[in-house]
Design a protein around this motif. Structure first.
Motif, PDB file in Angstrom:
ATOM      1  N   ASP A  44      21.054  55.659  14.168  1.00  0.00           N
ATOM      2  CA  ASP A  44      20.035  54.940  13.698  1.00  0.00           C
ATOM      3  C   ASP A  44      18.842  55.771  13.838  1.00  0.00           C
ATOM      4  N   VAL A  45      18.516  55.957  12.688  1.00  0.00           N
ATOM      5  CA  VAL A  45      16.673  57.220  12.385  1.00  0.00           C
ATOM      6  C   VAL A  45      15.738  56.244  12.199  1.00  0.00           C
ATOM      7  N   GLY A  46      15.612  55.036  13.163  1.00  0.00           N
ATOM      8  CA  GLY A  46      14.752  54.120  13.568  1.00  0.00           C
ATOM      9  C   GLY A  46      14.729  52.495  12.879  1.00  0.00           C
ATOM     10  N   VAL A  98      15.261  58.506  19.153  1.00  0.00           N
ATOM     11  CA  VAL A  98      15.662  59.754  19.068  1.00  0.00           C
ATOM     12  C   VAL A  98      16.137  60.358  17.978  1.00  0.00           C
ATOM     13  N   GLY A  99      16.825  59.504  16.741  1.00  0.00           N
ATOM     14  CA  GLY A  99      16.652  59.576  15.712  1.00  0.00           C
ATOM     15  C   GLY A  99      15.442  59.435  14.454  1.00  0.00           C
ATOM     16  N   ASN A 100      14.815  58.430  14.768  1.00  0.00           N
ATOM     17  CA  ASN A 100      13.816  58.793  13.788  1.00  0.00           C
ATOM     18  C   ASN A 100      12.915  60.388  14.251  1.00  0.00           C
ATOM     19  N   ILE A 101      13.085  60.479  15.426  1.00  0.00           N
ATOM     20  CA  ILE A 101      12.065  62.003  15.620  1.00  0.00           C
ATOM     21  C   ILE A 101      13.074  62.670  15.040  1.00  0.00           C
ATOM     22  N   LEU A 102      14.092  62.871  14.945  1.00  0.00           N
ATOM     23  CA  LEU A 102      14.857  64.120  14.145  1.00  0.00           C
ATOM     24  C   LEU A 102      14.777  64.096  12.824  1.00  0.00           C
TER      25      LEU A 102
END
Length: 356
Positions: free
Chosen positions: A148-150, A236-240
Motif C-alpha cells: 500500500d502507498v497510503g 512506508v509506502g507513501n514516503i517511498l
C-alpha cells in the motif's frame, strides 16, 4: 482481453488544476480510448471548459451536476458527510448505481478513499483497501506495483497478505507478467530481519500457495526489476512514493538544465530529442496517471493533486485497463488453495476473522 466501451466518471472539480486540465484530459481520453466520460461537477464551469475545445469527441462526454468539492484542508469523513452532493460523492454514486464503471479523481485522496469505502463498500474477504502505484524499473518495459502507498498508516500481517494477493492479480492480468514475483519491503534479505510486522507477514506470505513470494525486498531492490509486486504498510509506502516522484522530477530538471549547455549541448539536445522523450515517459509520474484503490467494490483511480491533462488521460486509461481485465472479478474469485506445505491456506489469505 477484449476491450469494452467503458463509462468513466471523472471528478472534474478535484485537483489543483480543476476543471480546465481535468476536462482537457477527459476530452483526449474520449477521443483516443473506447470510453464514455461522465464529467462530474459544476455544470457552468464544465460547459465553459468544454467550449474551449472544438472536437467531435465531446459527443462521448456527458456532464453530471454536482455541488462543491471536498477541500484539501477538510477531514475526509467530515467533508464527504457534510457535502453529500460534492463531486467525489456524486462520482462514487454513479458507480454504485451502475451508471459508470469506474471513478477517476485528482482531488482529496482521503476523501476519495472514504467515499469509495462508504458508498461502494469493500470486496468480500478484503479487510482493508490499499493504494497500488506502478513504478518504472531499471529494465525497459518492466514495471513494479507497490502497495500500500497510503491507504493504511498502520497495517496487520493479514492486510499485507491480502495486498500481495491483489497485487499478484494486477501484475499478471493487467501488467502482463506471466509469473509475477512478490517481495516484502524490508531492511534486509534474511527472513529474520525486520520489525514484528515484517516477521509475521513473511511467515504468511511464505506459506500461502496463492502468492508467488520470493523473499524480502530491500530499498535498493524496489526499482531493480527483480520484483513485480512489493508489499508494505501505507506509512512506508507513501514516503517511498513521494520520494520516488521527487527523484524523478529532480532527474528531469537536471537533464533540462545541463544538457543544453553550450553549442554542443544544444546540438546534442536536438539530436537526442526522441531519446529524451522516452526518458520522460519512463520516469515522470505524470505518465502513469495515478494509482488504483484495491479492495473496494468498484474501480477507483486516485491521481496526483497536481495532475494536468496528460495525467488525467493516463488515469482514465488505467481505469479502462482495470475494467477490461476484470480486476475486481479476479480478486473476488480467488478461492482457497493448498499452501506450499500442502496444508489449507490460512483464513487470513482471504480476509478471515483470525487476528494475525
Amino acid at each position: 482481453m477484449a476491450s469494452t466501451r467503458a463509462r468513466i466518471a471523472v471528478d472534474a472539480m478535484g485537483g489543483d488544476y480543476a476543471p480546465q486540465e481535468i476536462v482537457a484530459g477527459a476530452i483526449r481520453a474520449a477521443a483516443e480510448l473506447e470510453v464514455e466520460i461522465l464529467l462530474v461537477g459544476e455544470p457552468e464551469q464544465l460547459e465553459s471548459s468544454l467550449k474551449q475545445h472544438t472536437t467531435t469527441s465531446n459527443n462521448n462526454i456527458e456532464i453530471v451536476p454536482a455541488e462543491g468539492v471536498v477541500g484539501m484542508h477538510e477531514e475526509p469523513i467530515v467533508g464527504i458527510r457534510r457535502k453529500p452532493n460534492a463531486s467525489i460523492n456524486v462520482a462514487m454514486n454513479l458507480v454504485k448505481e451502475k451508471r459508470a464503471d469506474a471513478v477517476v479523481s485528482a482531488g482529496h485522496s482521503g476523501a476519495a478513499m472514504a467515499a469509495a469505502s462508504l458508498r461502494l463498500g469493500r470486496l468480500k474477504g478484503i479487510d482493508r483497501p490499499a493504494i497500488g502505484a506502478v513504478f518504472p524499473t531499471m529494465l525497459a518495459g518492466k514495471s513494479v506495483i507497490i502497495l500500500d502507498v497510503g491507504a493504511n498508516v498502520d497495517s496487520r500481517p493479514k492486510y499485507l497478505e491480502q495486498f500481495a494477493l491483489m497485487g499478484t492479480i494486477y501484475s499478471k492480468y493487467v501488467l502482463g507478467v506471466e509469473d509475477p514475483k512478490v517481495g516484502l519491503l524490508n531492511i534486509g534479505e534474511e527472513p529474520s530481519k525486520g520489525n514484528d510486522l515484517a516477521l509475521r507477514t513473511y511467515q504468511l506470505l511464505e506459506t500461502n500457495g496463492q502468492i508467488p513470494f520470493i523473499g524480502n525486498a530491500e530499498g535498493r531492490d524496489v526499482l531493480s526489476g527483480r520484483f513485480d509486486v512489493i508489499v508494505c504498510d501505507g506509512f512506508v509506502g507513501n514516503i517511498l512514493l513521494k520520494f520516488a516522484e521527487a527523484v524523478g522530477e529532480i532527474v528531469l530538471q537536471i537533464v533540462r538544465e545541463e544538457l543544453p549547455q553550450g553549442l554542443r549541448g544544444q546540438i546534442g539536445t536536438a539530436i537526442l530529442k526522441p531519446n529524451l522523450r522516452r526518458i520522460k515517459q519512463r520516469i515522470d509520474h505524470a505518465e502513469h496517471g495515478g494509482a488504483l484503490l484495491f479492495g473496494v467494490a468498484g474501480v477507483c483511480i486516485i491521481s496526483h493533486g497536481s495532475s494536468q491533462a496528460p495525467s488525467i488521460f493516463n488515469a482514465i486509461r488505467l481505469a479502462k485497463e482495470a475494467i477490461d481485465h476484470r480486476v475486481l472479478d479476479r480478486i473476488q474469485g480467488y478461492k482457497e488453495r493448498p499452501t506450499k506445505d500442502g496444508d489449507r491456506v490460512s483464513e487470513t489469505a482471504l480476509g478471515g476473522n483470525s487476528e494475525q
